[in-house]
Design a protein around this motif. Structure first.
Motif, mmCIF file in Angstrom:
data_model
loop_
_atom_site.group_PDB
_atom_site.id
_atom_site.type_symbol
_atom_site.label_atom_id
_atom_site.label_comp_id
_atom_site.label_asym_id
_atom_site.label_seq_id
_atom_site.Cartn_x
_atom_site.Cartn_y
_atom_site.Cartn_z
ATOM 1 N N ALA A 186 33.310 35.033 39.620
ATOM 2 C CA ALA A 186 33.197 34.499 40.363
ATOM 3 C C ALA A 186 34.222 33.848 41.064
ATOM 4 C CB ALA A 186 31.774 33.971 40.499
ATOM 5 N N ILE A 187 34.567 32.888 41.564
ATOM 6 C CA ILE A 187 35.718 32.028 42.115
ATOM 7 C C ILE A 187 35.146 31.327 43.148
ATOM 8 C CG2 ILE A 187 37.786 32.122 43.743
ATOM 9 C CD1 ILE A 187 37.950 34.725 43.637
ATOM 10 N N SER A 188 35.448 29.845 42.274
ATOM 11 C CA SER A 188 35.117 28.615 42.823
ATOM 12 C C SER A 188 35.936 27.814 43.704
ATOM 13 C CB SER A 188 34.582 27.887 41.593
ATOM 14 O OG SER A 188 35.266 27.028 40.845
ATOM 15 N N PHE A 189 36.463 27.452 44.264
ATOM 16 C CA PHE A 189 37.400 26.740 45.404
ATOM 17 C C PHE A 189 36.669 25.327 45.675
ATOM 18 C CE2 PHE A 189 39.748 25.806 49.276
ATOM 19 C CZ PHE A 189 41.225 26.448 48.446
ATOM 20 N N ASP A 190 38.176 24.176 45.267
ATOM 21 C CA ASP A 190 37.840 22.994 45.533
ATOM 22 C C ASP A 190 38.758 22.628 46.769
ATOM 23 O OD1 ASP A 190 37.786 20.305 45.574
ATOM 24 O OD2 ASP A 190 37.938 20.138 43.605
ATOM 25 N N VAL A 191 38.408 22.544 48.262
ATOM 26 C CA VAL A 191 39.604 22.023 49.136
ATOM 27 C C VAL A 191 40.285 21.283 48.820
ATOM 28 C CG1 VAL A 191 39.745 21.026 51.135
ATOM 29 C CG2 VAL A 191 38.305 22.412 50.913
ATOM 30 N N ARG A 213 34.597 43.645 33.527
ATOM 31 C CA ARG A 213 33.429 44.024 34.467
ATOM 32 C C ARG A 213 34.134 44.872 35.725
ATOM 33 N NH1 ARG A 213 31.033 38.375 33.313
ATOM 34 N NH2 ARG A 213 33.319 37.988 33.166
ATOM 35 N N THR A 214 33.344 45.375 36.261
ATOM 36 C CA THR A 214 33.972 45.798 37.929
ATOM 37 C C THR A 214 33.831 44.924 39.230
ATOM 38 O OG1 THR A 214 32.022 47.227 38.262
ATOM 39 C CG2 THR A 214 34.011 48.556 37.610
ATOM 40 N N ALA A 215 32.653 43.878 38.782
ATOM 41 C CA ALA A 215 32.085 43.583 39.941
ATOM 42 C C ALA A 215 31.125 42.499 39.191
ATOM 43 C CB ALA A 215 30.178 43.874 40.342
ATOM 44 N N ALA A 216 30.952 41.286 38.986
ATOM 45 C CA ALA A 216 30.842 39.978 39.385
ATOM 46 C C ALA A 216 28.886 39.661 38.669
ATOM 47 C CB ALA A 216 31.494 38.407 38.967
#
Length: 353
Positions: A196-201, A28-31
């Motif tokens: 999409a991107i999830s980030f856990d500090v 996909r070009t965009a989430a």
């Protein structure tokens, strides 16, 4: 993101034409948002882990239990437990520890086909040292196979059909090439991302040179779509007087920010009013891994299309499974119990805190 009722909005319509990726797959070009169909790809190091069994200080323990430990693979395993298609991308040494790690993660129904075996570098190792004030962790990971990961890992074809890519703040602390990997993943503007991107500090002070973590982790987190951070680590990094609202002021750009306040509560910030759900009381055997479990539960709830309240509850339920075992990955309640807990009234849920 939360509306007035704490529900996640319907996914926005996005173009689905694709850029080609390796293997002939289309991306996909965009989430879509919130992330919907597709797998979750978790990227980062997993190590062999040793811990006294039964739990005791390393000074007095008589035997050690061998398991595996890695923030990103923990998330992948719990996602698989919750019925979400999960992929783990990393590198392991071509050694017995590496084979043990690969087998353990695969046994949890996680796709490990993209994990590289490095004949020249070892699998990392950690040793847990439980004590009355908490568990200390000793790392033996310098020069590990995973520390040689770099931006090229993001060309893996498994990312072509991903709904979500999960990263943590551990990875950029491992090496310059690992930091470049995370930087590349977050470099694409949100509107143009294929997932999409999830980030856990997931701040690990022992891995960071003094004075560098606060700025780097804040910058990386603020570029993600979904961010998880413990209130205690936010206070350690960015200011001892911070509360959950203050963390949101420091990280205003993520679509969703989840601030976890230990065993007390978790608060999600989106477009609408913040949503706070208290944590149910749990007898704690060993806390390491609970944050990863919480992230997996929350992401699974979000991918189900439920309200933020339900996603936070599923995060707490999943975290409880990690808190009750000495390893990082414990058994979930059966599906019927999970659904019953998710369906409790607000008062009945609060009574469990």
């Amino acid at each position: 993101m939360a509306g007035d009722d704490g529900a996640a909005p319907a996914a926005a319509s996005r173009p689905t034409g694709g850029r080609p990726v390796a293997g002939g797959a289309e991306s996909r070009t965009a989430a879509s948002w919130p992330p919907a169909d597709g797998s979750v790809v978790c990227v980062g190091e997993t190590m062999a882990a040793l811990a006294p069994e039964p739990p005791a200080s390393l000074d007095t323990g008589e035997s050690l239990r061998l398991s595996v430990a890695g923030a990103e693979s923990n998330v992948a395993m719990y996602l698989a437990d919750l019925g979400v298609s999960a992929v783990w991308l990393s590198a392991l040494g071509d050694d017995p520890f590496g084979r043990r790690v690969r087998t353990a993660v695969a046994a949890a129904n996680v796709d490990v086909s993209g994990v590289r075996s490095d004949p020249h570098r070892p699998t990392g190792l950690l040793v847990k040292d439980p004590g009355p004030t908490g568990t200390r962790v000793h790392y033996y990971r310098r020069g590990s196979a995973a520390s040689a990961l770099g931006p090229e890992l993001l060309d893996d074809p498994r990312l072509g059909s991903a709904a979500l890519v999960h990263l943590t703040g551990v990875t950029p602390a491992l090496s310059a090439s690992c930091r470049a990997l995370v930087e590349r993943a977050l470099a694409t503007p949100r509107a143009d991302r294929a997932h999409a991107i999830s980030f856990d500090v997931n701040h690990r002070p022992a891995l960071w040179p003094d004075g560098t973590a606060a700025t780097v982790l804040r910058d990386l987190a603020d570029r993600a779509d979904i961010v998880f951070v413990g209130l205690d680590e936010a206070q350690h990094l960015w200011g001892a007087d911070l509360d959950a609202g203050g963390v949101r002021e420091l990280l205003p750009r993520p679509r969703l920010l989840v601030v976890k306040d230990g065993g007390r509560e978790a608060t999600a910030f989106g477009d609408g009013p913040e949503v706070t759900v208290p944590a149910p009381h749990t007898e704690v055997v060993e806390p390491v891994g609970a944050g990863d479990a919480f992230a997996a539960g929350f992401l699974a709830g979000l991918l189900r299309g439920g309200a933020l309240t339900s996603a936070l509850r599923l995060g707490h339920i999943t975290a409880g499974s990690a808190l009750r075992v000495t390893g990082d990955h414990g058994p979930l309640p059966d599906a019927a119990t999970v659904e019953r807990l998710l369906g409790l009234t607000e008062g009945a849920w609060a009574a469990r805190a």
